[in-house]
Design a protein around this motif. Structure first.
Motif, PDB file in Angstrom:
ATOM      1  N   GLN A  15      -3.374  -7.706   1.743  1.00 45.19           N
ATOM      2  CA  GLN A  15      -3.549  -8.924   0.943  1.00 45.19           C
ATOM      3  C   GLN A  15      -3.811  -8.579  -0.521  1.00 45.19           C
ATOM      4  OE1 GLN A  15      -6.659 -10.665   3.505  1.00 45.19           O
ATOM      5  NE2 GLN A  15      -5.352 -12.496   3.622  1.00 45.19           N
ATOM      6  N   ASP A  16      -4.608  -7.550  -0.774  1.00 47.97           N
ATOM      7  CA  ASP A  16      -4.873  -7.119  -2.154  1.00 47.97           C
ATOM      8  C   ASP A  16      -3.581  -6.663  -2.840  1.00 47.97           C
ATOM      9  OD1 ASP A  16      -7.569  -7.637  -1.793  1.00 47.97           O
ATOM     10  OD2 ASP A  16      -8.117  -5.518  -1.532  1.00 47.97           O
ATOM     11  N   ILE A  17      -2.757  -5.924  -2.130  1.00 48.71           N
ATOM     12  CA  ILE A  17      -1.483  -5.464  -2.690  1.00 48.71           C
ATOM     13  C   ILE A  17      -0.592  -6.656  -3.014  1.00 48.71           C
ATOM     14  CG2 ILE A  17       0.658  -4.218  -2.152  1.00 48.71           C
ATOM     15  CD1 ILE A  17      -1.130  -2.278  -0.506  1.00 48.71           C
ATOM     16  N   PHE A  18      -0.534  -7.618  -2.114  1.00 49.08           N
ATOM     17  CA  PHE A  18       0.278  -8.814  -2.355  1.00 49.08           C
ATOM     18  C   PHE A  18      -0.253  -9.610  -3.552  1.00 49.08           C
ATOM     19  CE2 PHE A  18       2.693  -7.835   1.239  1.00 49.08           C
ATOM     20  CZ  PHE A  18       3.716  -8.754   1.400  1.00 49.08           C
ATOM     21  N   ALA A  19      -1.560  -9.622  -3.744  1.00 53.44           N
ATOM     22  CA  ALA A  19      -2.141 -10.319  -4.900  1.00 53.44           C
ATOM     23  C   ALA A  19      -1.706  -9.651  -6.205  1.00 53.44           C
ATOM     24  CB  ALA A  19      -3.661 -10.353  -4.787  1.00 53.44           C
ATOM     25  N   VAL A  20      -1.717  -8.334  -6.228  1.00 54.92           N
ATOM     26  CA  VAL A  20      -1.265  -7.617  -7.434  1.00 54.92           C
ATOM     27  C   VAL A  20       0.204  -7.921  -7.696  1.00 54.92           C
ATOM     28  CG1 VAL A  20      -0.821  -5.342  -8.445  1.00 54.92           C
ATOM     29  CG2 VAL A  20      -2.976  -5.772  -7.232  1.00 54.92           C
ATOM     30  N   MET A  21       1.021  -7.911  -6.658  1.00 51.42           N
ATOM     31  CA  MET A  21       2.449  -8.210  -6.833  1.00 51.42           C
ATOM     32  C   MET A  21       2.636  -9.642  -7.325  1.00 51.42           C
ATOM     33  SD  MET A  21       4.317  -6.103  -3.727  1.00 51.42           S
ATOM     34  CE  MET A  21       3.392  -6.797  -2.364  1.00 51.42           C
ATOM     35  N   ARG A  22       1.888 -10.567  -6.763  1.00 46.79           N
ATOM     36  CA  ARG A  22       1.976 -11.967  -7.190  1.00 46.79           C
ATOM     37  C   ARG A  22       1.562 -12.117  -8.655  1.00 46.79           C
ATOM     38  NH1 ARG A  22      -2.029 -14.070  -4.326  1.00 46.79           N
ATOM     39  NH2 ARG A  22      -3.357 -13.659  -6.102  1.00 46.79           N
ATOM     40  N   PRO A  25       4.488 -11.103 -11.939  1.00 44.27           N
ATOM     41  CA  PRO A  25       5.771 -11.686 -11.537  1.00 44.27           C
ATOM     42  C   PRO A  25       6.979 -11.186 -12.325  1.00 44.27           C
ATOM     43  CG  PRO A  25       4.536 -13.263 -12.825  1.00 44.27           C
ATOM     44  CD  PRO A  25       3.624 -12.093 -12.584  1.00 44.27           C
ATOM     45  N   TRP A  26       6.768 -10.473 -13.410  1.00 48.02           N
ATOM     46  CA  TRP A  26       7.888  -9.946 -14.182  1.00 48.02           C
ATOM     47  C   TRP A  26       8.505  -8.725 -13.498  1.00 48.02           C
ATOM     48  CZ3 TRP A  26       2.862 -10.305 -15.737  1.00 48.02           C
ATOM     49  CH2 TRP A  26       2.127  -9.121 -15.823  1.00 48.02           C
ATOM     50  N   HIS A  27       7.825  -8.166 -12.517  1.00 48.44           N
ATOM     51  CA  HIS A  27       8.370  -7.058 -11.715  1.00 48.44           C
ATOM     52  C   HIS A  27       8.942  -7.599 -10.408  1.00 48.44           C
ATOM     53  CE1 HIS A  27       6.694  -3.900 -14.187  1.00 48.44           C
ATOM     54  NE2 HIS A  27       5.480  -4.416 -14.075  1.00 48.44           N
ATOM     55  N   ILE A  28       9.911  -6.883  -9.853  1.00 43.90           N
ATOM     56  CA  ILE A  28      10.375  -7.155  -8.501  1.00 43.90           C
ATOM     57  C   ILE A  28       9.867  -6.025  -7.628  1.00 43.90           C
ATOM     58  CG2 ILE A  28      12.380  -7.216  -6.960  1.00 43.90           C
ATOM     59  CD1 ILE A  28      13.891  -8.678  -9.123  1.00 43.90           C
ATOM     60  N   TYR A  29       9.265  -6.389  -6.508  1.00 42.55           N
ATOM     61  CA  TYR A  29       8.753  -5.404  -5.557  1.00 42.55           C
ATOM     62  C   TYR A  29       9.620  -5.445  -4.306  1.00 42.55           C
ATOM     63  CZ  TYR A  29       4.736  -5.349  -8.618  1.00 42.55           C
ATOM     64  OH  TYR A  29       3.925  -5.233  -9.717  1.00 42.55           O
ATOM     65  N   GLN A  30      10.170  -4.308  -3.954  1.00 40.83           N
ATOM     66  CA  GLN A  30      10.987  -4.195  -2.750  1.00 40.83           C
ATOM     67  C   GLN A  30      10.178  -3.444  -1.704  1.00 40.83           C
ATOM     68  OE1 GLN A  30      14.628  -2.263  -3.871  1.00 40.83           O
ATOM     69  NE2 GLN A  30      15.067  -3.752  -5.462  1.00 40.83           N
ATOM     70  N   ASN A  51       8.908 -12.706  -6.380  1.00 34.94           N
ATOM     71  CA  ASN A  51       9.233 -11.340  -6.804  1.00 34.94           C
ATOM     72  C   ASN A  51       8.943 -10.294  -5.729  1.00 34.94           C
ATOM     73  OD1 ASN A  51       6.415 -11.839  -7.163  1.00 34.94           O
ATOM     74  ND2 ASN A  51       6.271 -10.081  -8.520  1.00 34.94           N
ATOM     75  N   ILE A  52       8.596 -10.740  -4.527  1.00 36.91           N
ATOM     76  CA  ILE A  52       8.328  -9.814  -3.424  1.00 36.91           C
ATOM     77  C   ILE A  52       9.484  -9.911  -2.432  1.00 36.91           C
ATOM     78  CG2 ILE A  52       6.746  -9.147  -1.587  1.00 36.91           C
ATOM     79  CD1 ILE A  52       4.507 -10.597  -3.158  1.00 36.91           C
ATOM     80  N   TRP A  53      10.274  -8.862  -2.377  1.00 37.43           N
ATOM     81  CA  TRP A  53      11.421  -8.801  -1.487  1.00 37.43           C
ATOM     82  C   TRP A  53      11.063  -7.918  -0.300  1.00 37.43           C
ATOM     83  CZ3 TRP A  53      16.187  -7.643  -5.119  1.00 37.43           C
ATOM     84  CH2 TRP A  53      16.267  -8.636  -6.114  1.00 37.43           C
ATOM     85  N   ILE A  54      11.623  -8.225   0.864  1.00 41.50           N
ATOM     86  CA  ILE A  54      11.310  -7.460   2.072  1.00 41.50           C
ATOM     87  C   ILE A  54      12.595  -6.995   2.759  1.00 41.50           C
ATOM     88  CG2 ILE A  54      11.113  -9.556   3.489  1.00 41.50           C
ATOM     89  CD1 ILE A  54       9.037  -6.353   4.003  1.00 41.50           C
ATOM     90  N   GLY A  55      12.542  -5.765   3.240  1.00 39.53           N
ATOM     91  CA  GLY A  55      13.685  -5.210   3.953  1.00 39.53           C
ATOM     92  C   GLY A  55      13.247  -4.407   5.163  1.00 39.53           C
TER      93      GLY A  55
END
Length: 190
Positions: A15-22, A25-30, A51-55
């Motif tokens: 959850q902490d990692i997702f908060a940083v990604m959120r 927003p100018w970055h895309i996280y794959q 900006n959070i992509w999942i594969g």
């Protein structure tokens, strides 16, 4: 590289990692995972910003079932990493935005067959899914090059272009400055 959906990653840390990604927003996280069961279990409990992509990794047909879990994730972009591609694949690409394909590299690399790659390209075109061919593989990653059918395939999902248009030439606000992010997320070494 690590797998954020590994069983030993505490949910609070995720959850902490997702908060940083959120909050950036100018970055895309794959995010790429092989842990489809844990992804399916946790996906609805996470905040999937645009900006959070999942594969998921799908290196051979044995692991194509991972795509089913991927389809359940409310991510802006869902992608397949077919790298290293170890066999031909028959894929249901419904709900998938992007396919990345590549051969294995390293001293004991296993060979990739051109027909396998061409067939995935055909499947992606039939399903209107962006196709990115990363490498043929070999003793090192650049050994075999990247050319397939006389061209370099670097297609990106539509969300990539929307993101670039949104953030190109924009300045980060004072609420999103690096010092504000550092204050929020980094521990002082003092």
């Amino acid at each position: 590289m690590s797998d954020l959906f590994h069983k030993d990653i505490p949910f609070e840390y995720l959850q902490d990692i997702f908060a940083v990604m959120r909050d950036t927003p100018w970055h895309i996280y794959q995010i790429l995972t092989k842990r489809d069961k844990n992804l399916a279990k946790l996906a609805s409990k996470l905040d999937w910003a645009e900006n959070i992509w999942i594969g998921v990794s799908v290196e051979n047909q044995k692991y194509a079932h991972r795509i089913d879990a991927l389809r359940q994730v409310p991510s802006k972009v869902r992608f397949l990493s077919c790298e290293p591609l170890l066999s031909p694949l028959s894929l249901n690409l419904e709900g998938i935005d992007w396919i990345i394909v590549g051969g294995e590299s390293g001293h004991k690399h296993r060979p990739i067959e051109a027909e396998w790659v061409r067939d995935i390209l055909r499947q992606s075109q039939e399903s209107d899914v962006a196709f990115f061919f990363k490498q043929w593989g070999g003793n090192h990653s650049k050994a075999g090059g990247r050319i397939l059918e006389e061209k370099i395939w670097e297609e990106m999902p539509d969300a990539w272009y929307s993101h670039i248009n949104r953030w190109q030439n924009k300045k980060v606000s004072k609420f999103q400055s690096s010092s504000a992010l550092e204050a929020k997320y980094l521990v002082s070494s003092k």
